[in-house]
Design an enzyme around this catalytic site. Structure first.
Site, PDB file in Angstrom:
ATOM      1  N   LYS A 192     -13.014  -9.114 -38.284  1.00 39.14           N
ATOM      2  CA  LYS A 192     -13.788  -8.622 -37.123  1.00 39.14           C
ATOM      3  C   LYS A 192     -14.847  -7.604 -37.549  1.00 39.14           C
ATOM      4  O   LYS A 192     -15.884  -7.474 -36.900  1.00 39.14           O
ATOM      5  CB  LYS A 192     -12.859  -8.089 -36.036  1.00 39.14           C
ATOM      6  CG  LYS A 192     -12.076  -6.813 -36.369  1.00 39.14           C
ATOM      7  CD  LYS A 192     -12.820  -5.539 -36.075  1.00 39.14           C
ATOM      8  CE  LYS A 192     -12.131  -4.318 -36.653  1.00 39.14           C
ATOM      9  NZ  LYS A 192     -12.869  -3.076 -36.452  1.00 39.14           N
ATOM     10  N   THR A 249     -14.957  -4.037 -31.191  1.00 33.96           N
ATOM     11  CA  THR A 249     -15.880  -3.650 -32.259  1.00 33.96           C
ATOM     12  C   THR A 249     -17.247  -4.300 -32.084  1.00 33.96           C
ATOM     13  O   THR A 249     -18.261  -3.726 -32.485  1.00 33.96           O
ATOM     14  CB  THR A 249     -15.262  -4.008 -33.632  1.00 33.96           C
ATOM     15  OG1 THR A 249     -13.898  -3.616 -33.638  1.00 33.96           O
ATOM     16  CG2 THR A 249     -15.963  -3.303 -34.766  1.00 33.96           C
TER      17      THR A 249
HETATM   18  O1  LIG Z   1     -15.760   2.103 -36.302  1.00 33.88           O
HETATM   19  P1  LIG Z   1     -15.297   0.785 -36.862  1.00 33.88           P
HETATM   20  O2  LIG Z   1     -16.317  -0.297 -36.750  1.00 33.88           O
HETATM   21  O3  LIG Z   1     -14.738   0.934 -38.245  1.00 33.88           O
HETATM   22  O4  LIG Z   1     -14.077   0.287 -35.929  1.00 33.88           O
HETATM   23  C1  LIG Z   1     -12.969   1.087 -35.774  1.00 33.88           C
HETATM   24  C2  LIG Z   1     -11.748   0.275 -35.425  1.00 33.88           C
HETATM   25  O5  LIG Z   1     -11.477  -0.662 -36.444  1.00 33.88           O
HETATM   26  C3  LIG Z   1     -11.823  -0.375 -34.085  1.00 33.88           C
HETATM   27  O6  LIG Z   1     -10.607  -1.024 -33.809  1.00 33.88           O
END
Ligand SMILES: O=P(O)(O)OC[C@H](O)CO
Ligand SMILES: NC(=O)c1ccc[n+]([C@@H]2O[C@H](COP(=O)([O-])OP(=O)(O)OC[C@H]3O[C@@H](n4cnc5c(N)ncnc54)[C@H](O)[C@@H]3O)[C@@H](O)[C@H]2O)c1
Length: 332
Positions: A192, A249
């Site tokens: 993701k 995300t």
């Molecule tokens: O800030 P990010 O894109 O690393 O996302 C944080 C977390 O993985 C969201 O679930």
């Protein structure tokens, strides 16, 4: 505090600090380990992590330290450092972690070079008797640290261990669901981040909300193809750690991966777009696309992100290429 009752958190960044607050909120004494003694002392004295989680008080049940010996003998250890550093940190802490309960991997990524999932990296380094679990799901550190309602998935090959760790770490507003599908959960978390960069690019380029919704759906379709080929279960991908985390995300500028993509879409170079913040998908993109290609799994969105991050393709050419792909059955 007795070591046998403590929960260790290794890594004092945003997610480590948030998980330490959640574990302490669930009633456990917490040892929060940082590699830098000065940073640990400042956190212990100041009761706040101003660099990574400003404005959020550290729970009184947390002790911040850089002394690795204090990790030994704990009930469980949450490993919360960036994916590309997991191998080095496990190697450095191998001895104290040998008696520090199950190791719960919280990084979302695939190791560059080896193309290994985090559970495979851990299995190479930790003694065979150390159980390994994975925690992943839709969860911004700032939300969890503030006690806002959040639900994630905890996976371990032993379903009994997955259930008991979920019970151990769940608190009033932090809910852990459990599964034995370790690979499915780590595919969702790693994948993701890459796909969210693509959604950020679409937003940054001003291609519209309809394009972003279409991209989320097609990105999820390729994540499902990848999971089928690499041993993850479809129902896991449709849960919190797959679709749940992709939706979070891929639709919020609060995500560092999405924000990185937004800056790329607006014309920044990959170096400038990173801006000193961790965007795990930028490191995982090539590994994800490479693994997929080696097994003949079509992942055009992941490939596009890998090419843009590597600087071998521009945003407009990639978008034109994706739109020119042959039409196909939606579920083919
Ligand atoms: O800030 P990010 O894109 O690393 O996302 C944080 C977390 O993985 C969201 O679930
Ligand atoms: N921030 C979130 O909302 C969030 C939520 C879920 C999962 N995650 C995942 O958690 C992992 C960590 O993310 P984060 O948000 O805490 O990152 P961060 O950039 O906020 O913090 C990373 C921390 O790791 C430390 N670190 C880096 N290299 C290290 C090393 N070699 N040894 C010891 N410590 C080291 C840094 O000093 C820092 O304290 C990532 O894989 C991320 O995808 C983050």
């Amino acid at each position: 505090m007795s070591a046998e009752t403590a929960i260790n958190v290794v890594g004092g960044g945003a997610w480590g600090t948030a998980l330490a607050n959640a574990a302490a909120g669930a009633g456990h004494p917490v040892t929060l380990w940082l590699r830098d003694a000065q940073a640990a002392a400042a956190l212990q004295a100041g009761r706040e992590n101003p660099r990574y989680l400003p404005g959020v008080p550290l729970h009184p049940g947390i002790r911040a330290t850089a002394d690795a010996d204090t990790l030994a003998g704990a009930r469980a250890t949450l490993l919360v450092v960036p994916a590309q550093t997991v191998r080095g940190v496990l190697e450095a802490l191998r001895d104290p972690l040998a008696t520090a309960g199950p190791v719960i991997l919280c990084a979302k990524g695939i190791e560059r070079g080896s193309d290994s999932f985090m559970s495979a990296v851990a299995a190479e380094i930790l003694p065979p008797r150390t159980p390994v679990a994975v925690l992943s799901g839709p969860s911004f550190a700032a939300d969890v640290a503030r006690g806002l309602p959040t639900a994630v998935t905890l996976a371990a090959a032993d379903p009994g261990l997955a259930a008991s760790l979920s019970g151990l770490l769940s608190g009033p507003s932090f809910r852990l669901y459990h599964t034995d599908d370790v690979r499915g959960v780590e595919i969702g978390g790693a994948g993701k981040n890459v796909l969210a960069i693509a959604c950020g690019i679409v937003a940054g380029r001003g291609l519209g909300e309809s394009a972003r919704a279409a991209l989320i759906a097609r990105a999820f379709a390729e994540l499902m193809r990848f999971a089928r080929a690499f041993g993850g279960r479809a129902e896991t991908l449709m849960g919190l750690s797959g679709l749940g985390d992709l939706v979070l995300t891929a639709s919020s500028p609060q995500s560092r991966n999405f924000a990185f993509g937004q800056r790329l879409g607006a014309g920044a170079s990959p170096e400038a777009a990173a801006g000193g913040k961790l965007a795990e998908g930028a490191f995982t993109a090539a590994a994800l696309a490479g693994l997929a290609a080696a097994k003949g799994v079509e992942m055009p969105v992941a490939e596009a992100v890998a090419a843009i991050v590597a600087g071998t393709a521009g945003v407009d050419d990639v978008v034109a290429g994706l739109l020119a792909r042959p039409l196909r059955g939606e579920t083919d």
